[in-house]
Every structure is written in C-alpha cells, then in structure tokens.
Design an enzyme around this catalytic site. Structure first.
Site, mmCIF file in Angstrom:
data_model
loop_
_atom_site.group_PDB
_atom_site.id
_atom_site.type_symbol
_atom_site.label_atom_id
_atom_site.label_comp_id
_atom_site.label_asym_id
_atom_site.label_seq_id
_atom_site.Cartn_x
_atom_site.Cartn_y
_atom_site.Cartn_z
ATOM 1 N N HIS A 172 -53.655 4.884 -16.933
ATOM 2 C CA HIS A 172 -52.543 5.736 -16.469
ATOM 3 C C HIS A 172 -52.945 7.217 -16.508
ATOM 4 O O HIS A 172 -53.007 7.793 -17.595
ATOM 5 C CB HIS A 172 -51.303 5.478 -17.324
ATOM 6 C CG HIS A 172 -50.716 4.134 -17.059
ATOM 7 N ND1 HIS A 172 -49.649 3.940 -16.213
ATOM 8 C CD2 HIS A 172 -51.081 2.902 -17.487
ATOM 9 C CE1 HIS A 172 -49.371 2.652 -16.145
ATOM 10 N NE2 HIS A 172 -50.223 1.997 -16.907
ATOM 11 N N CYS B 140 -52.819 1.215 -11.997
ATOM 12 C CA CYS B 140 -52.456 0.034 -12.790
ATOM 13 C C CYS B 140 -51.869 -1.072 -11.907
ATOM 14 O O CYS B 140 -52.615 -1.777 -11.240
ATOM 15 C CB CYS B 140 -51.520 0.433 -13.932
ATOM 16 S SG CYS B 140 -51.404 -0.870 -15.172
ATOM 17 N N GLU C 206 -51.323 9.848 -15.843
ATOM 18 C CA GLU C 206 -50.294 10.798 -16.287
ATOM 19 C C GLU C 206 -50.460 11.142 -17.769
ATOM 20 O O GLU C 206 -49.938 12.137 -18.251
ATOM 21 C CB GLU C 206 -48.883 10.266 -15.996
ATOM 22 C CG GLU C 206 -48.487 8.988 -16.700
ATOM 23 C CD GLU C 206 -48.899 7.710 -15.960
ATOM 24 O OE1 GLU C 206 -49.847 7.757 -15.166
ATOM 25 O OE2 GLU C 206 -48.277 6.668 -16.206
#
Lengths: 183, 226
Positions: free
Chosen positions: A168, A86, A170
């Site tokens: 993202h 990002c 995660e």
C-alpha cells in the site's frame, strides 16, 4: 485527469475512507485533477476522459472484486498508465491471465526492487506496508519488478505502462502515486 | 454491517464511531482498560470514564481489563473482541488509527484470526484537516494529557477550537508535533458531539503538570440533557 477506481465491497462504503480517500488525497496534493468511481459504477466516458488510472486496494476480508473480474475487461486494451494497488494488482493479474493465490501478509516488510521502471526507479530495497490475504502469479507478457516468483511485490506489462504493486503506497511510499501522476 | 468500535473516549475513536454510523450499524463500544499508563496500544488517561460517554451516546460498552504488558495486552484485546463478537454479534471492528502501523497491523491480525472485518476510517487522514472537521461537525473535545515539548500547562484542559488548531499547525512546522497527537503528544476526551444524546459536564477534575507532561484527571462528571 486521474481516474481513481474504488474496489471496495459497495459504493460509498466505510472502507472507501481507508483505501480510496488516502490515494485521492495524494493525487490532490500532487496538483492533479481526479475523479473517483466505484468499479460497479464505472462508465466508458470516465475511462475515456482519464489520462491515468489507479485501481485501489480494499479491506482484508473483502474479495467481492475477485468475483467480478469480467467488469474489468476494459483494462486489457488500455493504452494509458494504470497502477493496480493490492486488490487492484490482483485484478490486473487476473485480467491478463495470471492467478490470484493465497499469500497472507500484514505489516511493514522489506521489498527488493529488481528491475528498473519509470514508476519505481532503479533496483534497490524499500520498505512497504502489506495488507493482503492473496498475492498473484506473473501474468503472460509481464515483467517482475519487485519481489520474487512466489512473492511478487510489483510487476509491469512488458510493452505498456500497466503496473501492479501488492503493498500500500499510501503508507510511507506516497512517492509512488506522485510518480504515476507525473509519468 | 454490525460493528464494534475500539473505544478510548478520545477524539479519534469517537470520530471513527461517527464515520461508522454514517454507513453501518454500531452496536457496541469496546474499551480496554490498561493498568499500564505507558501502554503501547491503549489510550489511558480517563479511559475509565468511557462508560459515561457510552451512556451519553446510548450505546452498550464492553470493558475489558489488561495489565498492559507489551504484546501480552494483544491477547486481552483479542479476548475482548471475541467477547464482543459473541455478545453483540459484531461482523467487524472499527478503530481510530491514523498513522500507527504498529497498532493497525496488530488489530488487522486479530480481526483476520477472528474472521471479522476491520475498518480504519481515519487512516492516513491529513491531521489538520481532520481536526477542522472535528470542530466543524460539532464535537466538543478537551485536551486531557500533554506529553511533549513545548506543550505548557495551558494546554491541559484546553478545548480544541479553530484557534488552537492554528497553534498546533505552527507547532507542527516548528517542532514536528503531530497536530492530532498521533505521536503520543496529546490525549483528549470528548464531552459532546452530534452522535451524543446527552453531553458530559465535568464537575471536578485534578490537573497535574511537570516538565512538559501534564494530565487532567476527571474525578466527577455527569450527563446533562441537550
């Protein structure tokens, strides 16, 4: 050793728990040693002793990193794997001559992987979590890996293992960080 | 930075508040009181008791009602956050979101529209590790709601301690229960902690339980000096 670079607006910020610690946890669970450094406190030694580098994302309202692109000039000559997430992708784009452009997106969306790479694997569709106000243009010398021109989801340097993803990992795509660890 | 914490009185919002206090200034709590017990966005059991927690923590609280209808309740949340911005001059909002993309994305959009920072300090945290931190950092948390098999009546009103965390860990392996209740399996209420100036004592509570759904409704509670 993996060097995890914190791009949040200040060292040891509240955002670090949201954008840096989850990446560090994935790296730790993958069994790799790591070191976390804020981009304003990064040393040549830390870059030198790492064998892979991750530039993390930051909060939607945080654009300080984009005013400090000169602090990332070291990426230009890097010869080891690097993943920009990002905000980190925006840094990679800017360092290599691309542009950071307004492109707000929040939430889960389909992502079309269009080119096979060691990091993201073969072309297919995945779903990823987006949280950004800005996207990027493709810098000279980079290949589009996912998305399309005007909506770039992932890119890779055509000769070096330097990657950027705007979503993202995660959230629901931890395998991408695990893959970087094993590249 | 001046921050407002979206606050349910459950462990996640209280712990997120502690994390925010470690780096910034928490100037108010924001509680949405939903009339819908099955709200998509807002924790409901005992949410009316958040005023007592706010008093125990010495923080002002902004309480905002919602009918709790899907998506419409987001307008109420936006109004509540806008009111906190005006009244307490908050620059950002803190949530206790851990895994819920549904909740996190909606709060992020509201903050973007109101030109506020959004912080989720528990985002993607390992749930068992988080529960251990909660106990070791001195929070006294009770379970005030269970909503999943095989959580029996003994869980309603139980205190979260290391023994109970071990049980939750084994239920995670066997039944895929989220140990911190992120999937809606558990609701909690915090009675004391390191950011509390006074602790909460429950004087009267009503327990209900039927077919793996149980609640502890706090009827009378008071603040006690620590």
């Amino acid at each position: 050793m993996i060097l995890i670079v914190d791009l949040c607006h200040k060292p040891r910020s509240l955002s670090k728990r949201e954008f840096v610690d989850p990446i560090a946890a994935i790296v730790r669970r993958a069994g790799s040693e790591y070191e976390v450094a804020h981009f304003t406190e990064l040393t040549e030694d830390a870059i030198e002793r790492s064998d892979r580098i991750i530039l993390c994302g930051t909060a939607l309202k945080d654009n300080l990193f984009a005013e400090e692109i000169c602090q990332f000039a070291w990426i230009e000559d890097l010869d080891k794997p690097l993943l920009g997430i990002c905000a980190g992708m925006q840094v990679v784009a800017a360092v290599f001559g691309g542009e950071i452009v307004p492109q707000p997106k929040i939430g889960l969306e389909k992502i079309e992987i269009v080119r096979e790479t060691d990091l993201l694997g073969p072309p297919r569709e995945i779903e990823g979590y987006h949280l950004h106000n800005f996207g990027v243009t493709l810098p000279p010398g980079f290949d589009l890996v996912a998305g399309r021109p005007g909506q770039i989801e992932a890119f890779k340097h055509s000769e070096r293992p330097v990657y950027g993803i705007i979503f993202h990992p995660e959230v629901r795509n931890r395998w991408i960080v695990e893959q970087l660890v094993s590249l | 930075m001046f921050l407002g914490v979206l606050f349910s009185g459950g462990k996640d919002s209280v712990f997120a508040c502690k994390r925010a206090m470690e780096t910034d200034s928490v100037v108010c709590l924001i509680t949405i009181v939903s009339e819908n017990p099955d709200s998509y966005m807002f924790h409901t059991p005992n949410v009316r008791r958040t005023d007592l927690i706010a008093e125990a923590m010495g923080l002002p609280i902004l309480t905002w009602p919602t009918r709790g209808e899907e998506e419409i309740e987001l307008d109420d949340l936006r109004d509540a956050i806008a009111a906190a911005k005006e009244r307490y001059e908050i620059e950002g909002v803190v949530t206790g979101a851990i895994e819920s993309v549904y909740q996190a994305a909606r709060v992020q959009r509201i903050c973007r529209d109101l030109d506020l920072w959004c912080f989720n300090p528990l985002w993607q945290i390992d749930q068992v590790e988080y529960l251990r931190h909660l106990v070791s950092e001195g929070f006294e948390v009770i379970i005030t709601g269970v909503f999943a098999y095989p959580l029996d009546e003994s869980w309603v009103g139980a205190r979260i301690n290391f023994g109970l965390i071990k049980k939750l860990e084994s239920l995670q392996k066997k039944y895929r229960i989220n140990p911190s209740g992120e999937g809606g399996e558990l609701e909690t209420f915090v009675l004391d902690g390191p950011i509390f100036r006074k602790r909460i004592e429950i004087l009267k509570a009503q327990k209900t339980y039927d077919n793996y759904r149980g609640r502890l409704s706090i009827e009378v509670a008071r603040l006690v000096e620590k």
